[in-house]
Scaffold this motif. Structure first.
Motif, short mmCIF file in Angstrom:
data_model
loop_
_atom_site.label_atom_id
_atom_site.label_comp_id
_atom_site.label_asym_id
_atom_site.label_seq_id
_atom_site.Cartn_x
_atom_site.Cartn_y
_atom_site.Cartn_z
N GLU A 67 14.41 3.13 -11.31
CA GLU A 67 13.61 2.49 -10.53
C GLU A 67 13.20 4.07 -9.17
OE1 GLU A 67 10.33 -0.59 -8.69
OE2 GLU A 67 12.27 -0.81 -9.53
N ALA A 68 12.07 4.64 -9.14
CA ALA A 68 11.89 5.53 -8.28
C ALA A 68 11.95 4.68 -6.39
CB ALA A 68 10.77 6.21 -8.18
N ASP A 69 12.60 5.01 -5.68
CA ASP A 69 11.57 5.02 -4.29
C ASP A 69 11.00 4.58 -4.29
OD1 ASP A 69 15.32 4.14 -4.12
OD2 ASP A 69 15.34 6.15 -3.15
N ASP A 70 9.89 3.46 -3.80
CA ASP A 70 9.16 3.72 -2.91
C ASP A 70 7.68 3.96 -3.48
OD1 ASP A 70 10.22 2.03 -0.08
OD2 ASP A 70 9.30 1.03 -2.00
N ARG A 71 7.79 5.10 -4.25
CA ARG A 71 6.66 6.44 -4.42
C ARG A 71 6.08 5.63 -5.34
NH1 ARG A 71 8.97 11.01 -8.30
NH2 ARG A 71 10.58 10.81 -6.24
N GLY A 72 4.74 5.90 -4.78
CA GLY A 72 3.04 6.12 -4.23
C GLY A 72 3.08 4.53 -3.54
N ALA A 73 4.01 4.07 -2.55
CA ALA A 73 3.26 3.08 -2.07
C ALA A 73 2.45 2.76 -1.10
CB ALA A 73 4.85 1.96 -1.74
N SER A 74 1.45 1.55 -1.23
CA SER A 74 0.56 2.16 0.38
C SER A 74 1.09 0.12 0.60
CB SER A 74 -0.48 2.22 -0.35
OG SER A 74 -1.48 0.62 -0.91
N TYR A 75 0.70 0.35 2.68
CA TYR A 75 0.66 -0.79 3.13
C TYR A 75 -0.56 -1.29 3.92
CZ TYR A 75 2.63 -4.51 5.88
OH TYR A 75 3.02 -5.57 7.19
N GLU A 76 -1.21 -2.23 3.58
CA GLU A 76 -2.69 -2.14 4.44
C GLU A 76 -3.18 -3.96 5.01
OE1 GLU A 76 -5.98 -0.99 2.10
OE2 GLU A 76 -5.09 0.87 1.77
N VAL A 77 -3.54 -3.72 6.02
CA VAL A 77 -4.02 -5.60 6.77
C VAL A 77 -5.44 -4.90 7.09
CG1 VAL A 77 -3.54 -6.43 8.44
CG2 VAL A 77 -1.84 -5.34 7.61
N ASP A 78 -5.42 -6.59 6.22
CA ASP A 78 -7.36 -6.35 5.91
C ASP A 78 -7.52 -7.92 5.99
OD1 ASP A 78 -9.90 -6.92 5.95
OD2 ASP A 78 -10.65 -5.78 4.53
N LYS A 79 -7.37 -8.89 7.43
CA LYS A 79 -6.74 -10.22 6.89
C LYS A 79 -5.81 -10.65 6.50
CE LYS A 79 -12.24 -11.07 7.46
NZ LYS A 79 -13.57 -11.48 6.70
N THR A 80 -5.77 -9.72 5.36
CA THR A 80 -3.99 -10.68 4.82
C THR A 80 -4.00 -9.18 4.41
OG1 THR A 80 -5.41 -10.33 2.55
CG2 THR A 80 -4.88 -12.27 3.32
N ILE A 81 -2.09 -8.78 3.77
CA ILE A 81 -1.31 -7.64 4.25
C ILE A 81 -1.68 -7.61 2.92
CG2 ILE A 81 1.20 -6.71 4.17
CD1 ILE A 81 1.65 -9.34 6.35
N ASN A 82 -2.12 -6.85 2.39
CA ASN A 82 -1.86 -6.12 1.16
C ASN A 82 -1.02 -4.92 1.02
OD1 ASN A 82 -4.62 -7.70 0.50
ND2 ASN A 82 -5.61 -5.72 1.92
N THR A 83 -0.07 -4.95 -0.12
CA THR A 83 0.74 -3.81 -1.18
C THR A 83 -0.09 -3.50 -2.65
OG1 THR A 83 2.26 -5.51 -1.36
CG2 THR A 83 2.60 -4.59 0.85
N SER A 84 0.30 -1.90 -2.27
CA SER A 84 0.10 -1.63 -3.65
C SER A 84 1.80 -0.67 -3.69
CB SER A 84 -0.99 -1.44 -4.06
OG SER A 84 -0.97 -0.80 -3.34
N GLN A 85 1.85 -0.85 -5.46
CA GLN A 85 2.93 0.37 -5.35
C GLN A 85 2.62 0.75 -7.23
OE1 GLN A 85 7.16 -0.88 -4.82
NE2 GLN A 85 7.42 1.24 -5.55
N ASP A 86 2.78 1.53 -7.48
CA ASP A 86 3.12 2.76 -8.69
C ASP A 86 4.35 2.62 -8.97
OD1 ASP A 86 0.51 2.59 -9.28
OD2 ASP A 86 0.69 4.59 -8.24
N ARG A 87 5.26 1.68 -9.70
CA ARG A 87 6.49 1.46 -10.51
C ARG A 87 6.40 2.91 -11.16
NH1 ARG A 87 8.21 -3.26 -13.21
NH2 ARG A 87 10.64 -2.37 -12.56
N GLN A 88 7.87 3.50 -10.73
CA GLN A 88 8.14 5.14 -11.51
C GLN A 88 9.07 4.47 -11.95
OE1 GLN A 88 6.80 8.90 -9.76
NE2 GLN A 88 8.07 9.84 -11.65
N LEU A 89 9.78 4.30 -13.61
CA LEU A 89 10.47 4.04 -13.48
C LEU A 89 11.03 5.23 -15.45
CD1 LEU A 89 10.42 0.53 -15.34
CD2 LEU A 89 11.46 1.46 -13.53
N LEU A 90 12.10 5.77 -14.47
CA LEU A 90 12.84 6.77 -16.00
C LEU A 90 14.02 6.10 -16.50
CD1 LEU A 90 13.63 9.79 -16.30
CD2 LEU A 90 15.39 9.44 -14.77
N ARG A 91 13.80 5.57 -18.34
CA ARG A 91 14.63 5.62 -19.34
C ARG A 91 15.70 6.35 -19.20
NH1 ARG A 91 11.11 3.15 -22.21
NH2 ARG A 91 11.04 1.74 -21.38
N ILE A 92 16.95 6.02 -19.90
CA ILE A 92 17.89 7.21 -19.71
C ILE A 92 18.28 5.90 -21.34
CG2 ILE A 92 19.91 7.88 -19.79
CD1 ILE A 92 18.20 9.31 -18.03
#
Length: 214
Positions: A67-92
């Motif tokens: 799993e990629a290290d926090d690639r494409g992650a975002s962190y916002e605060v608007d009354k609540t804490i909102n986080t989002s992240q696109d999980r980029q996986l590499l399968r071998i």
């Protein structure tokens, strides 16, 4: 109209060819998949360039996820804490028929460890898989290669619904941890190092026909 003798001769020739073909097939045989034993590896290691020429395999299909290290992650605060992240996986995937090569060896807590590459792009142990010898003499998967930009890899036994975890094979007295999959019935499965071995049994017979006594 052909004579019956001609037909008989053709039949005998056909049977002779068939028997010869069957003999060649049975004498050639198929290579058997066997666990690489310490004695077998020692014999190979003593021969010049034999280790480089040997190809090794895994006993069961191995799946490794990165799993990629926090690639494409975002962190916002608007009354609540909102986080989002696109999980980029590499399968071998290392299949049972994937050919590997032993590129290095070392001692790991008093037991031999073999470094195996399954990719032509990997030439050193930093990108190789480590198989350590356990108490029963079998070389089992113990080390997964790390990848830049990815978290610690996760291994799976045959498919992603069967995770492998590091642990002792049978007792806490064992020297090294290996990757294990524990079945519901309590049985433990591992990823073992396999070689293919073909044995040609040749028979040489000297025949003496005695002349008898007159």
């Amino acid at each position: 109209m052909r004579a019956p003798g001609d037909h008989r001769q053709r039949l005998l020739r056909a049977l002779s060819v068939l028997a010869l073909s069957a003999g060649l097939v049975s004498s050639t045989g198929c290579a058997k998949r066997l666990q690489l034993s310490p004695a077998e590896f020692e014999r190979i290691d003593k021969r010049e360039q034999a280790v480089e020429a040997l190809r090794v395999y895994v006993s069961k299909r191995l799946v490794v996820l990165y799993e990629a290290d926090d690639r494409g992650a975002s962190y916002e605060v608007d009354k609540t804490i909102n986080t989002s992240q696109d999980r980029q996986l590499l399968r071998i995937i290392v299949g049972r028929s994937t050919m590997g090569q032993i590129i290095d060896s070392e001692d790991r807590n008093g037991a031999p460890l073999l470094w195996v590459t399954y990719s032509s792009r990997c030439k050193d142990k930093d990108c190789a898989y480590g198989f350590v010898q356990t108490e029963d003499g079998v070389f089992r998967l113990a080390v997964l290669p790390a990848r830049d930009g990815y978290r610690e890899p996760k291994a799976y036994f045959k498919r992603e619904s069967k995770p492998l975890t590091l642990g002792k094979l049978k007792s806490l007295a064992e020297k090294n941890n290996v990757y294990l999959f524990k079945k519901k019935n309590g049985k433990v499965r591992t990823i073992d190092l396999i070689v293919k071995k073909r044995t040609d049994n040749k028979r040489q017979v000297d025949t003496i026909r005695d002349g008898g006594v007159r």
